[in-house]
Design a protein around this motif. Structure first.
Motif, mmCIF file in Angstrom:
data_model
loop_
_atom_site.group_PDB
_atom_site.id
_atom_site.type_symbol
_atom_site.label_atom_id
_atom_site.label_comp_id
_atom_site.label_asym_id
_atom_site.label_seq_id
_atom_site.Cartn_x
_atom_site.Cartn_y
_atom_site.Cartn_z
ATOM 1 N N LEU A 60 0.828 -1.209 0.000
ATOM 2 C CA LEU A 60 0.000 0.000 0.000
ATOM 3 C C LEU A 60 0.860 1.254 0.000
ATOM 4 N N VAL A 61 1.974 1.219 0.721
ATOM 5 C CA VAL A 61 2.889 2.362 0.723
ATOM 6 C C VAL A 61 3.461 2.585 -0.668
ATOM 7 N N ARG A 62 3.811 1.492 -1.364
ATOM 8 C CA ARG A 62 4.359 1.618 -2.712
ATOM 9 C C ARG A 62 3.306 2.130 -3.707
ATOM 10 N N MET A 63 2.027 1.850 -3.451
ATOM 11 C CA MET A 63 0.964 2.298 -4.350
ATOM 12 C C MET A 63 0.619 3.774 -4.184
ATOM 13 N N TRP A 64 1.040 4.369 -3.090
ATOM 14 C CA TRP A 64 0.641 5.757 -2.822
ATOM 15 C C TRP A 64 1.812 6.705 -3.069
ATOM 16 N N PRO A 65 1.580 7.810 -3.777
ATOM 17 C CA PRO A 65 0.318 8.216 -4.418
ATOM 18 C C PRO A 65 0.162 7.565 -5.788
ATOM 19 N N PRO A 66 -1.060 7.390 -6.266
ATOM 20 C CA PRO A 66 -1.272 6.803 -7.592
ATOM 21 C C PRO A 66 -0.682 7.690 -8.689
ATOM 22 N N ASP A 67 -0.233 7.060 -9.753
ATOM 23 C CA ASP A 67 0.336 7.774 -10.894
ATOM 24 C C ASP A 67 -0.803 8.201 -11.815
ATOM 25 N N ILE A 68 -1.468 9.309 -11.466
ATOM 26 C CA ILE A 68 -2.629 9.772 -12.226
ATOM 27 C C ILE A 68 -2.252 10.146 -13.657
ATOM 28 N N ALA A 69 -1.012 10.614 -13.848
ATOM 29 C CA ALA A 69 -0.583 10.994 -15.195
ATOM 30 C C ALA A 69 -0.580 9.804 -16.154
ATOM 31 N N GLU A 242 2.537 2.335 -8.389
ATOM 32 C CA GLU A 242 1.736 3.553 -8.517
ATOM 33 C C GLU A 242 0.762 3.437 -9.688
ATOM 34 N N ARG A 243 1.211 2.787 -10.774
ATOM 35 C CA ARG A 243 0.325 2.575 -11.918
ATOM 36 C C ARG A 243 -0.729 1.515 -11.606
ATOM 37 N N VAL A 244 -0.352 0.530 -10.814
ATOM 38 C CA VAL A 244 -1.344 -0.465 -10.374
ATOM 39 C C VAL A 244 -2.467 0.221 -9.615
ATOM 40 N N ALA A 245 -2.122 1.146 -8.731
ATOM 41 C CA ALA A 245 -3.138 1.878 -7.973
ATOM 42 C C ALA A 245 -4.044 2.672 -8.899
ATOM 43 N N THR A 246 -3.466 3.293 -9.941
ATOM 44 C CA THR A 246 -4.272 4.056 -10.894
ATOM 45 C C THR A 246 -5.262 3.150 -11.614
ATOM 46 N N VAL A 247 -4.801 1.987 -12.045
ATOM 47 C CA VAL A 247 -5.688 1.051 -12.740
ATOM 48 C C VAL A 247 -6.803 0.572 -11.814
ATOM 49 N N LEU A 248 -6.462 0.229 -10.577
ATOM 50 C CA LEU A 248 -7.478 -0.245 -9.636
ATOM 51 C C LEU A 248 -8.506 0.841 -9.330
ATOM 52 N N LEU A 249 -8.056 2.084 -9.202
ATOM 53 C CA LEU A 249 -8.995 3.188 -8.975
ATOM 54 C C LEU A 249 -9.911 3.382 -10.178
ATOM 55 N N ALA A 250 -9.355 3.258 -11.395
ATOM 56 C CA ALA A 250 -10.177 3.387 -12.592
ATOM 57 C C ALA A 250 -11.243 2.300 -12.648
ATOM 58 N N ILE A 251 -10.857 1.072 -12.316
ATOM 59 C CA ILE A 251 -11.829 -0.029 -12.307
ATOM 60 C C ILE A 251 -12.914 0.228 -11.262
ATOM 61 N N LEU A 252 -12.512 0.685 -10.079
ATOM 62 C CA LEU A 252 -13.483 0.954 -9.017
ATOM 63 C C LEU A 252 -14.482 2.025 -9.437
ATOM 64 N N VAL A 253 -13.994 3.099 -10.040
ATOM 65 C CA VAL A 253 -14.880 4.181 -10.463
ATOM 66 C C VAL A 253 -15.863 3.699 -11.523
ATOM 67 N N VAL A 254 -15.379 2.953 -12.509
ATOM 68 C CA VAL A 254 -16.252 2.462 -13.576
ATOM 69 C C VAL A 254 -17.298 1.489 -13.035
ATOM 70 N N VAL A 255 -16.903 0.626 -12.115
ATOM 71 C CA VAL A 255 -17.859 -0.327 -11.531
ATOM 72 C C VAL A 255 -18.941 0.414 -10.738
ATOM 73 N N LEU A 256 -18.540 1.433 -9.990
ATOM 74 C CA LEU A 256 -19.524 2.225 -9.237
ATOM 75 C C LEU A 256 -20.474 2.965 -10.172
ATOM 76 N N LEU A 257 -19.939 3.557 -11.231
ATOM 77 C CA LEU A 257 -20.793 4.255 -12.192
ATOM 78 C C LEU A 257 -21.746 3.284 -12.888
ATOM 79 N N ALA A 258 -21.246 2.106 -13.242
ATOM 80 C CA ALA A 258 -22.110 1.104 -13.869
ATOM 81 C C ALA A 258 -23.232 0.683 -12.927
#
Length: 270
Positions: A60-69, A242-258
């Motif tokens: 979790l420490v390695r995932m933060w902060p997510p690489d939003i770019a 950091e990129r893994v965190a970005t991908v997981l956040l994207a999946i979470l957002v899309v699942v919530l929107l769906a």
């Protein structure tokens, strides 16, 4: 004559027979033996379990902060492809599931061998996981979104076909009998006498399955079937947390929107 209000709440207790008591203890014994056997057979290493919280915290420490770019364009395009896989897979699934549901419904198809054959097809679809279907279609079509679409479709056929067949069997036979008595053909019976009754269930099943397919499509890329899973797999393989965190956040957002979209559409249609 007085009425005792407590009388309906009273229960008559009866002792279990010796055979019943032995049977209950045997069930518990089988359950405990199954758990012990499973724990012994999967070879759990206690040192790894004790170290798991520390490893999780380090990840979790390695995932933060997510690489939003990193989100655009790589993650964005892969996420759109995932939604396309889920949508096309759901549409193709209904093309296959509707004939099977009609054959499986005993009040629509009265030929028992066809009922059994359709039920066998629905069970076969549900018994194979979507990742296994993806592996099979990657071997047939090669890596890419096409394998993901067919994997989603063939995995969904059993779920959709079973629910549609149950909805068909629960319909009121009155409208069909009236149409048959008026000389209407078989197709008109289904269109005018059955479809209006199963239409709410049909759209509910379609929306629910698409919601599930969005989630399942997100992991198909782990076996080469296209979508966001490919980006996730690459990021994990190269330890780009950091990129893994970005991908997981994207999946979470899309699942919530769906989930929100499906809930609102269901409220309007049903």
């Amino acid at each position: 004559m007085t009425h005792d209000p407590v009388a309906p709440l009273r229960r008559e207790w009866q002792r279990h027979t010796p055979a019943q008591r032995i049977s209950r203890w045997m069930v518990w014994l089988v359950c405990v033996a199954a758990v012990v056997w499973a724990v012994r057979s999967i070879d759990i290493i206690p040192e790894f379990l004790a170290d798991a919280p520390e490893q999780m915290a380090d990840m979790l420490v390695r995932m933060w902060p997510p690489d939003i770019a990193h989100y655009y364009p790589a993650v964005h395009n892969a996420m759109i492809e995932t939604l396309h896989i889920a949508t096309l897979g759901t549409v193709f699934c209904f093309v296959l599931a509707i004939p099977l549901a009609l054959m499986a419904a005993r009040n629509v198809c009265t030929i028992k061998p066809l009922n059994v054959l359709a039920q066998l097809g629905l069970v076969a679809s549900r018994s194979v996981n979507s990742l296994v279907w993806a592996l099979l279609f990657v071997a047939i079509f090669g890596p890419g979104a096409a394998a993901g679409v067919f994997a989603i479709a063939f995995r969904s056929v059993g779920f959709v076909g079973k629910l549609l067949a149950e909805a068909l069997e629960e319909t009121n036979p009155g409208p069909r009998e009236a149409l048959r008595a008026a000389g209407a053909p078989w197709g008109a019976e289904l269109l005018k006498g059955v479809w209006p009754q199963v239409q709410p269930a049909f759209w509910g099943i379609a929306l629910f399955r698409w919601d599930i397919n969005v989630r399942e499509s997100a992991v198909l890329g782990l076996v080469g079937a296209g979508g966001i899973g490919l980006v996730l797999d690459d990021a994990i393989n190269f330890f780009q947390w950091e990129r893994v965190a970005t991908v997981l956040l994207a999946i979470l957002v899309v699942v919530l929107l769906a989930e929100i979209v499906v809930t609102r559409i269901r409220a309007r249609l049903i």
